[in-house]
Each structure stands twice: as C-alpha cells, then as structure tokens.
Design a protein around this motif. Structure first.
Motif, short mmCIF file in Angstrom:
data_model
loop_
_atom_site.label_atom_id
_atom_site.label_comp_id
_atom_site.label_asym_id
_atom_site.label_seq_id
_atom_site.Cartn_x
_atom_site.Cartn_y
_atom_site.Cartn_z
N UNK A 79 0.83 -1.21 0.00
CA UNK A 79 0.00 0.00 0.00
C UNK A 79 0.86 1.26 0.00
N UNK A 80 1.99 1.24 0.72
CA UNK A 80 2.89 2.39 0.72
C UNK A 80 3.49 2.63 -0.66
N UNK A 98 -1.35 8.42 -1.15
CA UNK A 98 -0.97 8.96 0.15
C UNK A 98 -1.73 10.26 0.43
N UNK A 99 -2.29 10.34 1.64
CA UNK A 99 -2.92 11.57 2.10
C UNK A 99 -2.44 11.86 3.51
N UNK A 100 -2.61 13.08 3.95
CA UNK A 100 -2.31 13.44 5.33
C UNK A 100 -3.63 13.59 6.06
N UNK A 101 -3.76 12.88 7.16
CA UNK A 101 -5.00 12.89 7.93
C UNK A 101 -4.78 13.57 9.27
N UNK A 102 -5.83 14.20 9.75
CA UNK A 102 -5.79 14.92 11.02
C UNK A 102 -6.18 13.98 12.15
N UNK A 103 -5.41 14.00 13.23
CA UNK A 103 -5.69 13.15 14.39
C UNK A 103 -6.90 13.69 15.13
N UNK A 104 -7.88 12.80 15.39
CA UNK A 104 -9.07 13.23 16.12
C UNK A 104 -9.20 12.54 17.47
N UNK A 122 4.66 15.00 13.15
CA UNK A 122 5.06 16.18 12.40
C UNK A 122 3.80 16.93 12.00
N UNK A 123 3.65 18.18 12.41
CA UNK A 123 2.51 19.03 12.07
C UNK A 123 1.17 18.44 12.51
N UNK A 124 1.15 17.57 13.48
CA UNK A 124 -0.07 16.92 13.98
C UNK A 124 -0.87 16.22 12.89
N UNK A 125 -0.19 15.70 11.88
CA UNK A 125 -0.82 14.96 10.79
C UNK A 125 -0.20 13.58 10.68
N UNK A 126 -1.01 12.62 10.22
CA UNK A 126 -0.56 11.24 10.03
C UNK A 126 -0.70 10.89 8.56
N UNK A 127 0.29 10.19 8.01
CA UNK A 127 0.21 9.73 6.63
C UNK A 127 -0.67 8.49 6.57
N UNK A 128 -1.60 8.49 5.62
CA UNK A 128 -2.49 7.36 5.40
C UNK A 128 -2.37 6.97 3.93
N UNK A 129 -2.16 5.68 3.69
CA UNK A 129 -2.10 5.15 2.33
C UNK A 129 -3.35 4.31 2.12
N UNK A 130 -4.03 4.53 0.99
CA UNK A 130 -5.26 3.78 0.74
C UNK A 130 -5.31 3.34 -0.71
N UNK A 131 -6.16 2.35 -0.94
CA UNK A 131 -6.40 1.82 -2.27
C UNK A 131 -7.65 2.50 -2.82
#
Length: 177
Positions: free
Chosen positions: A91-92, A97-103, A147-156
């Motif tokens: 998947x990586x 790849x998107x950057x997601x906000x931690x909730x 980093x910047x309070x964002x998490x990398x998410x990889x999706x199909x």
C-alpha cells in the motif's frame, strides 16, 4: 541507533503454540518407533498385531493430529503479522498517500502486561467525503511526536477499506533508551 516503532508487534506470540505442537508431534513419532510386544486395551492384554497397529494409529492420530493443529495455529499467529507487513508495504508503494488529522487517541479492549493497547483515530476528506481511519494497536502515544499533527495514510482507490495508517513514518526520529 535504531528508530523505535510505535506499533505493537504480536508475531512472537505464535512461538509458544509452535513449540507445544512440535513437542506433541515428536512424542507421537517416538511412540510409533518404540517396540511393543503387547498392549493393554480396556484392561484386556493382547499381543494381536492388528490391535497394536490400531492402537499406534489412534495414538498417532490423536496426539500427532492435536500437535499438528496447535503447530498450525502458531504458524498462523506468526504468519498473519508478516502478511500484514507485506500488505502495508505494498500500500505504501502503490497506494494513494494523504495526510490525515488526528481526532482521537484511545484504548482498545486488548490488554497486554496489564497495559491497554491504544489506537490512533484520524480523519481526512477525500472527494468531498469525510473518512475515518484507525491505526494498528500501538504501544505508546505518538501524538506528541507527530510532524505538524498529521498522520500519513495510504489507501487503495478501488477499495477504501484497504488502508494503512503509517504512524512510524509520520513521527520525528524517536529513539528509546
């Protein structure tokens, strides 16, 4: 120094059933090789060759079959995390790849060594739709190290249920001493 991973590793749990299953199979094999002149079946002593052969077969099936089943459970417990790691790596490499906000960062129902495993929940907007992504079980809280309070998410793109929250790739270099 080696970078510390936040993801809880579970492959080692499969070593115990593999060892127990292997011991069961060894005992079943050794019994097949031990010479027997007669056997006591249901309090009746017999030297009948077919009765001895049947006894050995039943013992091999019961003890060796149980050992093989436990051994296969151990292989599954070791193999599944390895499969997940390969799937996440794919998947990586091939996913989007998107950057997601931690909730949220909350505990799960899993407890290891009297510590609750935790999970990171994050959200991202893709094509006007909000999606919620959950990470694998984590050992530590990665939020202060992001980093910047964002998490990398990889999706199909073909199947949104296939995603990977890359917590280790989203944090600064962290070394545990």
């Amino acid at each position: 120094m080696k970078k510390k991973s936040f993801i809880y590793q579970t492959w080692w749990i499969g070593l115990i059933p593999m060892l127990v299953g292997f011991i069961f199979m060894i005992v079943a094999t050794v019994i097949q090789l031990v010479p027997m002149d007669g056997v006591d079946i249901n309090s009746v002593y017999t030297e009948n060759a077919s009765a001895i052969r049947d006894f050995r077969f039943i013992f091999l099936a019961a003890f060796g079959g149980t050992g093989l089943f436990i051994f296969m459970i151990g292989l599954l417990l070791i193999g599944y995390p390895k499969y997940q790691k390969v799937k996440n790596q794919r998947l990586k490499e091939q996913g989007i790849k998107i950057s997601a906000e931690v909730i949220d960062f909350q505990g799960t129902a899993l407890t290891v060594n009297n510590n609750r495993l935790t999970r990171l929940t994050c959200t991202a907007k893709i094509n006007g739709t909000d999606y919620i992504f959950k990470s694998q079980p984590l050992r530590l809280n990665p939020v202060p190290f992001l980093k910047n309070d964002l998490v990398d998410v990889y999706y199909d793109l073909g199947n949104m249920k296939r995603y990977f929250v890359d917590v280790d790739g989203s944090v600064r270099d962290v070394v545990e001493l």
